[in-house]
Design an enzyme around this catalytic site. Structure first.
Site, PDB file in Angstrom:
ATOM      1  N   GLU A  64       0.819  -1.208  -0.037  1.00 15.02           N
ATOM      2  CA  GLU A  64       0.033  -0.002  -0.351  1.00 15.02           C
ATOM      3  C   GLU A  64       0.919   1.246  -0.090  1.00 15.02           C
ATOM      4  OE1 GLU A  64      -4.102  -1.580   2.455  1.00 15.02           O
ATOM      5  OE2 GLU A  64      -2.634   0.065   3.121  1.00 15.02           O
ATOM      6  N   CYS A  65       0.680   1.992  -1.009  1.00 16.18           N
ATOM      7  CA  CYS A  65       1.264   3.493  -0.984  1.00 16.18           C
ATOM      8  C   CYS A  65       2.750   3.405  -0.854  1.00 16.18           C
ATOM      9  CB  CYS A  65       0.696   4.286   0.025  1.00 16.18           C
ATOM     10  SG  CYS A  65       0.841   6.120  -0.062  1.00 16.18           S
ATOM     11  N   ALA A  66       3.486   3.563   0.236  1.00 15.58           N
ATOM     12  CA  ALA A  66       4.882   3.627   0.308  1.00 15.58           C
ATOM     13  C   ALA A  66       5.333   2.139  -0.266  1.00 15.58           C
ATOM     14  CB  ALA A  66       5.141   3.618   1.598  1.00 15.58           C
TER      15      ALA A  66
ATOM     16  N   LEU B 286       3.833   0.357  -2.373  1.00 17.78           N
ATOM     17  CA  LEU B 286       4.091   0.429  -4.163  1.00 17.78           C
ATOM     18  C   LEU B 286       5.151   1.326  -4.723  1.00 17.78           C
ATOM     19  CD1 LEU B 286       2.444   0.689  -6.836  1.00 17.78           C
ATOM     20  CD2 LEU B 286       1.446   2.714  -6.014  1.00 17.78           C
TER      21      LEU B 286
ATOM     22  N   SER C  52      -0.857  -0.955  -4.513  1.00 19.45           N
ATOM     23  CA  SER C  52      -1.881   0.152  -4.770  1.00 19.45           C
ATOM     24  C   SER C  52      -1.492   1.279  -4.013  1.00 19.45           C
ATOM     25  CB  SER C  52      -3.182  -0.278  -4.599  1.00 19.45           C
ATOM     26  OG  SER C  52      -4.126   0.829  -4.499  1.00 19.45           O
TER      27      SER C  52
END
Length: 479
Positions: free
Chosen positions: A364-366, A368, A456
């Site tokens: 998630e986020c980081a 990704l 994502s």
């Protein structure tokens, strides 16, 4: 459970200072304090944890649904003497276009908890009465039980403020002087996390506690907390969530150009013969200063689903934990630590090899960004053929998403609500097989599903969909 909600008319009024200081002051008196934060924020709970010695937990009615606020609160507050809930933004601010949903006011009503309003009084005197009167009368179901005046300039200023508030009938429970404000450094996504400045953060939390103990009536605040209404219903339980998960029917994928889900797909339901544990598989979870964004319930759900959860630090550890069968990489600040992450070539190689082997990877986020080919020109793990870089514009907001295809986290059509919070961009923004289709008003696809990798920008709260953890651990057991 005695409890208080700490709210304010707007962001920047001093909620975090007061809430964290109040937690520290209560803990210093020997009380077991349960810390909570309204909304999706990951950083404030770290300071709450320092103040209380307990895990800071989020209460987000958008991500989890209003029906889970009470159970999640009761889960976090087990064994405590008092609970302090820090609000988000202004008292009545919630998810855009959704009325009171996810607002501090809604959470206070769901918890039947009195509200303490923190008011920045630095540029007003008699007008404070009109401000407080408006917040008290706006929603009769929200009980504002007292006010803490912040950034008060002098004794004379305090007298003027107290005289003005007498007409409103709301007691002043504390006064904090402007000169005593505690320095809590910030950067592009808010406060600097505790993990990056632990020594200084410990000192800051202690200073907040001393400031609140000096300026606030702690006895009156405890009495107000004891006036909270009775909550009914059972506390949330990770094991019950994993074994009893029954998701709603999947929704059609709304995004133009995205492959629609096969209508034959239906969310998997647990088999009644399933044992309490699915079998001990090692799931590595990224931690350390670069990856601090994670909800406590995620690891609890993974463990309840049968995983042996092992936390590792990608800045220091050169190998994944022994026997790793799955990898979870949450959010954080890889852009701040890009050079150090890139320099740890042995771990980058190990992550790439794990993904290539078909082991489940959820990012998630980081996470990704870490899986990309490069970040700000520096080599990363190379699992995804994409480049990430720091951007000028902040991307922020709740999202209503639908899984575009099957993945290690969900079947196509599964609906989840999430939150985006980043100042980076990834090019391309989605893979040939995207992770999510955003529903109105976004109408776009986002993320990557590649073999057993799900990556994502979307932060999700698995307590709202415990089948995510169950499915991930099941895939770890068969990879």
């Amino acid at each position: 459970m005695p409890r208080l909600v700490i709210a304010a008319p707007s962001s920047g009024s001093g909620k975090t200072t007061v809430a964290t200081g109040l937690m520290a002051a209560f803990a210093a008196r020997g009380l077991a304090v349960s810390p909570h934060k309204v909304g999706p924020d990951y950083i404030d709970p770290g300071y709450h944890a320092l103040a209380t010695g307990r895990v800071g937990r989020n209460l987000d009615a958008y991500l989890c649904g209003p029906e889970l606020i009470g159970p999640l609160f009761a889960h976090g507050a087990r064994g405590c003497d008092i609970a302090v809930v820090e609000g988000v933004m202004g008292l009545y601010d919630g998810a855009a276009g959704e009325g009171e949903l996810a607002s501090t006011a809604q959470v206070a009503k769901l918890l039947r908890a009195p509200v303490v309003l923190v008011v920045d009084a630095s540029a007003q005197s008699r007008s404070v009465a009109a401000l407080v009167h408006g917040f008290v009368s706006w929603d009769p179901e929200v009980r504002v039980g007292g006010v803490i005046l912040n950034k008060v300039a002098s004794d004379r200023h305090e007298v003027l403020l107290r005289e003005a508030l007498e007409s409103v009938g709301v007691p002043v429970l504390g006064v904090l002087r402007r000169v005593a404000q505690v320095d809590t450094p910030s950067r592009h996504l808010g406060l600097v996390p505790v993990a990056e400045r632990r020594g200084a953060a410990v000192e800051a939390v202690a200073a907040m506690g001393a400031q609140v103990a000096d300026g606030c009536d702690l006895e009156a605040l405890v009495a107000l907390a004891r006036s909270a209404g009775v909550l009914s219903g059972a506390a949330w339980d990770a094991a019950e969530g994993v074994l009893g998960f029954s998701p709603p029917p999947p929704l059609p994928v709304p995004s133009p150009g995205a492959a629609p889900p096969d209508p034959r797909h239906r969310p998997e339901r647990p088999c009644p013969q399933t044992p309490d544990r699915l079998g001990g598989v090692t799931v590595a979870v990224a931690g350390g200063p670069a990856f601090t964004f994670s909800y406590a319930e995620h690891t609890e759900l993974l463990a309840a689903a049968g995983a042996d959860v092992v936390v590792f630090d990608p800045l220091r550890d050169e190998q994944l934990p022994d026997g790793t069968r799955g990898l979870v990489i949450g959010g954080g600040f890889p852009e701040v630590y890009a050079a150090e992450l890139s320099a740890n070539e042995p771990l980058r190689k190990a992550v790439g090899e794990l993904a290539l082997s078909g082991a489940p990877v959820a990012a998630e986020c980081a996470g990704l960004l870490y899986l990309c080919r490069e970040l700000d020109g520096l080599p990363m793990c190379g699992v995804l053929d994409a480049a990430a870089r720091l951007a000028e514009r902040l991307t922020l907001g709740y999202r209503d998403a639908v899984a575009v295809g099957d993945s290690v986290l969900a079947v196509a059509g599964t609906r989840l609500r999430g939150h985006e919070f980043h100042r980076t961009v990834v090019e391309p923004g989605a893979g040939p097989a995207p992770a999510w289709g955003m529903r109105a008003p976004e109408r776009r696809v986002e993320g990557f599903v590649q073999q057993s990798v799900h990556a994502s920008y979307l932060h999700t709260h698995w307590a709202a969909a415990p089948g995510v953890a169950r499915r991930f651990v099941e895939r770890c057991g068969t990879s």
